[in-house]
Design an enzyme around this catalytic site. Structure first.
Site, PDB file in Angstrom:
ATOM      1  N   LYS A  79       0.955  -1.238  -0.078  1.00  8.78           N
ATOM      2  CA  LYS A  79      -0.106  -0.107   0.113  1.00  8.78           C
ATOM      3  C   LYS A  79       1.035   1.254  -0.023  1.00  8.78           C
ATOM      4  CE  LYS A  79      -3.975   2.146   2.435  1.00  8.78           C
ATOM      5  NZ  LYS A  79      -4.977   2.123   3.542  1.00  8.78           N
ATOM      6  N   SER A 159      -9.865   2.266   2.592  1.00  8.24           N
ATOM      7  CA  SER A 159      -8.920   2.963   1.601  1.00  8.24           C
ATOM      8  C   SER A 159      -7.942   1.940   1.051  1.00  8.24           C
ATOM      9  CB  SER A 159      -8.163   4.036   2.500  1.00  8.24           C
ATOM     10  OG  SER A 159      -7.367   3.490   3.385  1.00  8.24           O
ATOM     11  N   SER A 183     -10.315   0.200   6.818  1.00  4.94           N
ATOM     12  CA  SER A 183      -9.822   0.460   5.583  1.00  4.94           C
ATOM     13  C   SER A 183      -9.144  -0.991   5.161  1.00  4.94           C
ATOM     14  CB  SER A 183      -8.791   1.462   5.734  1.00  4.94           C
ATOM     15  OG  SER A 183      -9.204   2.721   5.363  1.00  4.94           O
TER      16      SER A 183
END
Lengths: 492, 497, 95
Positions: A79, A159, A183
């Site tokens: 990420k 997210s 998320s």
């Protein structure tokens, strides 16, 4: 050799160790998948192919000597919230476009030390603020799943949307993600993957771009519960560079798998229901109870009375912390600086208006407001008190139950653009996941069924602080019982 | 009370000044408060900066244990409450010298609570200043404005350095008291070793909160604790010398009185003292960000201090200035004045004690506080750098006490000793400076002078104080070595006094 | 505690985000919507409840006073929009 990219992390590690294939081979297979899929799925914002191949060859050399760490040779996606030495890290923001950290986050350092291979950086909502990946400065990530009812592009959630899409679309064996209000778990639920947020403090926050410090926690998104257990162990460590890091060992959580649920008491909180929740989601929850009962667990009805206040409390606490954490993006030392400004103040304001997207600006404004003179007690301090009430709700049930079963999300994945008009509609995505962040508890989302459009739905297991073992044990039972084998049909 | 001397007389009547000070003392640590970068002076720009100090994404603070210990030590030295549980808060504002956009400080739960400091005023009387709190916080970086006409340069070497902010109660009533208070705090810090007190380098600096009120209002505030009896205050930031503190307060009090006497209102604001212009001016740049949005730093946990650690720190405290002053007065029979002068520097007091053993302590104190102090100051030396060891001052005083040399000759001896010519005894020997106590030689000199000045000798009968002239002549004739007491006795006898 | 355009202007300035005048009203409406939803927290009885700032229940660990960092000026300046002679360079600051 069959398609290496469809292997689970566990199977790939076994294959690598047995030298059935090389790390370079599987890495090249993923690179080819990414090259083909990324123009449509937009999961990666940076591909580090040369670095990946270099790391893979180094892994192969170690494997050839019978050496190597627990993740040796496994290609992973990272990420873009984790700072990676010499590789652009943007947290999905124009503010950090071109930012190249001269340092490595502790979580990714741990992965490389264990032998993992980095394929690239994964797209995400800007500064992790979003539930659909639509706030990313690099454009939305597209979910590999499509509804049978429509051909519309769906969001993978957020997210950690890039992480979830990449895992679901076979663009990496597994991925790192982070979870401030849901998320990890919400995108996992939207993409038929497993997402695990450990106890707050298990994984170091050092080198992880901060959103809300007291809530942010790193964790894996993977194809199976076992894969999540393997990856989580490598991610976690006690880190003296993070004052909130817990001084505890990360055990081998794969030992918790295959044990059934005998003797476990599973709490079913009556508050985890919202209006308009699809019948399939309610049915799935019922099925979950039945599977666990069948595996020997006792099902206990419980109440977590302050659940409905978790989301509003979160939308004070997280923006407040964010408004301070993101003050460092001022165009002075790194990040975007406006070309033209009439004064220092104008430079600050213009740089930040240009660098931050709309949702980030909205939250920074709320954050500044709830901390400002005259409102601090009424909003911020009150929210912290409500937060304790929520934590106390959990404390009160732990003598009655060993883990809690809830739906992961109120619905399956929605179409890109569907919830952009009303921020509140978007915020409600986190309604079932945010409590675990506020209380610092471990939570996992396991794919357990499909909605009527054929989209995956997840069940969430929440456990006691530091009791990831039980969470994995229960998640494993759900995974085995559900026999969830659906995969998105390749259309990209 | 010396209340009246503190009044300022305006056009419309007398006013009182009320002040509270915030002293920022840099902790004498090797590394910064929350990062492992070095603390120091004189390094190249941005050489002593970690990525934590520069506020890079994902960087996190980790607290320096030594800094916590120094805050506790200082708190104990200020007779203050040590809070076993404290918390760090973020003070949010934007400024190019503040890399994270917030300063980590302690607003809600400081590490040290209430205390009190005894300060000696210029007239020798003591007054107490209440300490409201002491907290730990980060220093900011430095802006350099003179390297470019259109841009400012930022050096973060100082950013993140540990500061102790010592906040006083509004118990300070005159510029002189303010200076005396800062001096006292500085002395305590240096005794404790928690801050080097170097004001030139900015390692100790003060923010002065000044307000004025009508005569009698302060007494009302003291009686009720109600701040509304006091005037609106202005904060003068970062004053870094005793002289400037005094000048800034004088200017600011006058400015406020003028505004009030013209029927205006003092606006609460932050001001800067400009020593060149001799005036304070508003810092509008800081005014914009008055709403600091303090909240507990979520990157840090509450700081909990074990009582055992506090006890250990307490057991290892040095003797502090007040205790030393009392002991010097009791053990050596010194006056308060001498004691106060000696304790103003730990090294000076140590030097005195090393020299005073078995000697006339008052005489030793005189030599230490006058001749030696002046000489060291002129050469920019500290007491622990003195070229004259304490043993030499002791020997010098012993030579005076045993009448081997006179006090006057002693000054000459001291000169030679200062110049490295050896111990006082060696110098006396080498230069033949021993006092003449042979009365025959003195009588001879006296006889000769009386004989040469018959008119003056006659006049002495009328004016006995004129004997001084004869003493001077005899000393001159004997090269200053004659024992002054013997000279006096013989002169009196010969002149028939 | 309804927010008006002036409040948005003030808070946006506190957050240092340039907000055009014509955005103030819409933003105020949006924020009011969110804050109205947040108002439900007032229903919670929080009497005697300590604010919860952290989930971590362990003592704050402290580090020794040892120099372990710094001396990396090039790293520190490597992402600077503008730097010269070892300094970050920013527009003229008027104090």
């Amino acid at each position: 050799m069959s398609d290496l990219t469809k292997l689970t992390l566990k199977a790939a590690l076994d294959g690598l160790k047995a030298r059935d294939f090389s790390s370079e081979e599987i890495t090249r297979a993923f690179v080819a998948n990414i090259d083909a899929a990324n123009p449509r799925l937009n999961a990666y914002v940076v591909q580090t192919t040369d670095k990946a191949l270099e790391m893979a060859r180094a892994s192969d050399a170690r494997l050839a000597k019978g050496e190597g760490g627990p993740l040796e040779g496994a290609p992973l996606g990272i990420k873009d919230l984790f700072c990676t030495d010499g590789v652009q890290t943007t947290a999905g923001s124009n503010m950090l476009r071109g930012f190249v950290p001269p340092y490595e986050s502790t979580v990714t350092s741990n992965l490389w030390a264990d032998g993992a291979v980095m394929l690239g950086k994964l797209n995400m909502d800007e500064f992790a603020m979003g539930s659909s990946n639509e706030t990313s400065a690099f454009g939305p990530v597209v979910n590999p799943w499509k509804s049978s009812a429509s051909n519309a592009d769906l969001t993978p959630g957020g997210s950690s949307g890039g992480s979830a899409s990449a895992v679901a679309g076979d663009l990496c064996l597994a991925a790192t993600a982070s979870d401030t209000g849901g998320s990890i778990r919400q995108p996992a639920a939207f993409t038929g993957t497993v997402g695990m947020k450990p106890t707050y403090g298990r994984a170091s926050r050092f080198g992880m771009v901060a959103f809300a410090s007291s809530l942010d926690q790193a964790g894996p998104i993977a194809k199976t519960v076992e894969d999540a257990a393997i990856l989580l162990r490598s991610m976690c460590s006690f880190d003296p560079k993070d004052s909130t890091s817990l001084d505890v060992e990360a055990p081998d959580w794969t030992q918790s798998l295959g044990k059934g649920a005998k003797g476990l008491r599973i709490g079913i909180p009556k508050e985890y229901v919202v209006d308009g929740m699809p019948a399939e989601q309610m049915d799935l929850w019922e099925k979950g109870k039945a599977w666990l009962r069948d595996a020997g667990a006792e099902i206990v009805d419980i109440s977590l009375p302050h659940t409905r206040y978790a989301l509003p409390a979160y939308y004070i606490i997280a923006p407040a912390e964010a408004s301070s954490n993101l003050a460092r993006y001022d165009g002075m030392r790194f990040g975007h600086r406006a070309d033209k400004a009439s004064s220092l103040t104008d430079l600050y304001e213009t740089s930040r208006a240009e660098g931050f997207g709309k949702e980030v600006q909205r939250r920074l404004t709320i954050g500044a407001y709830v901390l400002s003179a005259g409102f601090y007690d009424a909003y911020y301090v009150r929210a912290l008190k409500v937060r304790r009430r929520i934590a106390m709700d959990f404390d009160a049930v732990w003598d009655k139950v060993d883990a809690i079963l809830t739906p992961s999300t109120p619905s399956a994945a929605f179409a890109i653009g569907d919830k952009q008009v009303d921020p509140l509609q978007m915020y409600l995505n986190d309604i079932f996941t945010v409590t675990a962040n506020l209380a610092g508890l471990p939570g996992i989302s396991v794919p357990a069924g499909l909605d009527k459009g054929g989209l995956p739905l997840g069940l969430q297991v929440i456990g006691k602080a530091l009791d990831e073992a039980t969470v994995f044990q229960v998640a494993d039972v759900l995974e085995q019982s559900a026999g969830f084998t659906a995969r998105p049909e390749k259309w990209w | 009370m010396t209340e009246n001397t503190k009044l300022i007389h305006g056009r419309t009547g007398p006013w009182e000044i009320v002040m509270g000070l915030e002293i920022h003392a840099q902790v004498a640590s090797k590394a910064k408060l929350f990062s492992g970068a070095a603390v120091g002076f004189g390094a190249g720009p941005n050489e002593q900066v970690s990525l934590v100090d520069a506020g890079f994404p994902g960087m996190l603070p980790v607290l320096n244990k030594f800094c916590v210990e120094q805050a506790v030590r200082t708190g104990l030295g200020l007779n203050a409450q040590i809070n076993r549980r404290s918390q760090f808060d973020r003070k949010n504002y934007f400024y190019p010298d503040l890399p994270t956009g917030y300063q980590i400080s302690q607003l809600y739960h400081p590490i040290v609570g209430e205390g009190v400091v005894e300060v000696e005023a210029e007239d020798g009387a003591f007054f107490n200043v209440g300490i409201e709190r002491l907290h730990l916080e980060q220093d900011a970086g430095k802006l350099i404005h003179d390297l470019s006409p259109t841009e400012s340069y930022v050096d973060l070497n100082r950013a993140g350095t540990a500061l102790m902010e010592i906040v006083s109660r509004p118990d300070i009533r005159s510029p002189e008291e303010a200076v005396a208070y800062v001096k006292k705090i500085r002395t305590i810090l240096i005794y404790l070793g928690t801050c080097d007190g170097d004001m030139e380098k900015g390692n100790l600096r003060a923010d002065v909160n000044v307000s004025v009120c009508r005569e009698g209002q302060y007494a009302k505030y003291k009686a009720t604790g109600d701040f509304s009896h006091l005037g609106t205050r202005c904060e003068i930031k970062n004053v870094n010398s005793f002289r400037f503190i005094s000048q800034a307060i004088n200017y600011e009090a006058r400015r406020q009185i003028e505004i009030l006497e013209d029927g205006g209102k003092v606006i609460q604001e932050t001001r800067l003292y400009d020593p060149t212009a001799g005036e304070t001016r508003s810092m509008r740049s800081k005014e914009e960000a008055m709403d600091y949005r303090y909240f507990p730093d979520p990157d840090l946990l509450p700081l909990e201090i074990e009582q055992a650690w506090i006890d250990e720190i307490k057991a290892n405290l040095p003797e502090l200035p007040d205790a030393k002053r009392r002991r010097l007065m009791a053990d050596y029979g010194l006056s308060q004045y001498d004691a106060v002068v000696l304790i103003s520097e730990q090294a000076k007091a140590d030097y005195f004690e090393a020299a005073a053993k078995g000697r006339d302590a008052k005489l030793v104190a005189n030599w230490v506080t006058n001749e030696l102090s002046a000489r060291l100051a002129a050469n920019d030396l500290d007491f622990d750098q003195s070229p004259v060891p304490a043993a030499h001052v002791a020997q010098l005083v012993e030579l005076i006490e045993t009448n081997v040399i006179s006090s006057k000759i002693a000054k000459e001896v001291f000169d030679h000793v200062w110049n490295g010519e050896g111990s006082p005894a060696e110098v006396v020997e080498k230069h033949g400076l021993k006092q003449v106590t042979d009365t025959g030689a003195i009588e001879k000199a006296v006889d000769e002078i009386i004989a040469a000045n018959p008119d003056k000798a006659a006049a002495v009968a009328e004016k006995p104080q004129a004997i001084g002239w004869f003493v001077g002549q005899v000393m001159k004739a004997t090269g200053g070595k004659a024992n002054p007491a013997a000279v006096n006795d013989i002169l009196k006898a010969k002149l028939g006094l | 505690m309804a927010i008006d355009a002036a409040t948005v202007r003030r808070v946006a300035h506190l957050a240092r985000i340039k907000t055009p005048e014509d955005r103030l009203e819409p933003l105020a409406a949006e924020l009011n919507g969110i804050l109205a939803w947040i108002e439900q927290l007032n229903e919670v009885d929080v009497a005697g409840v300590e604010p919860m700032t952290s989930n971590v229940h362990q003592p704050l660990h402290l580090r020794d006073d040892v120099v372990t960092d710094g001396g990396k000026r090039d790293d520190v300046l490597s992402n600077a929009p503008r730097a010269a002679d070892g300094f970050f360079v920013v527009p003229k600051v008027v104090e």
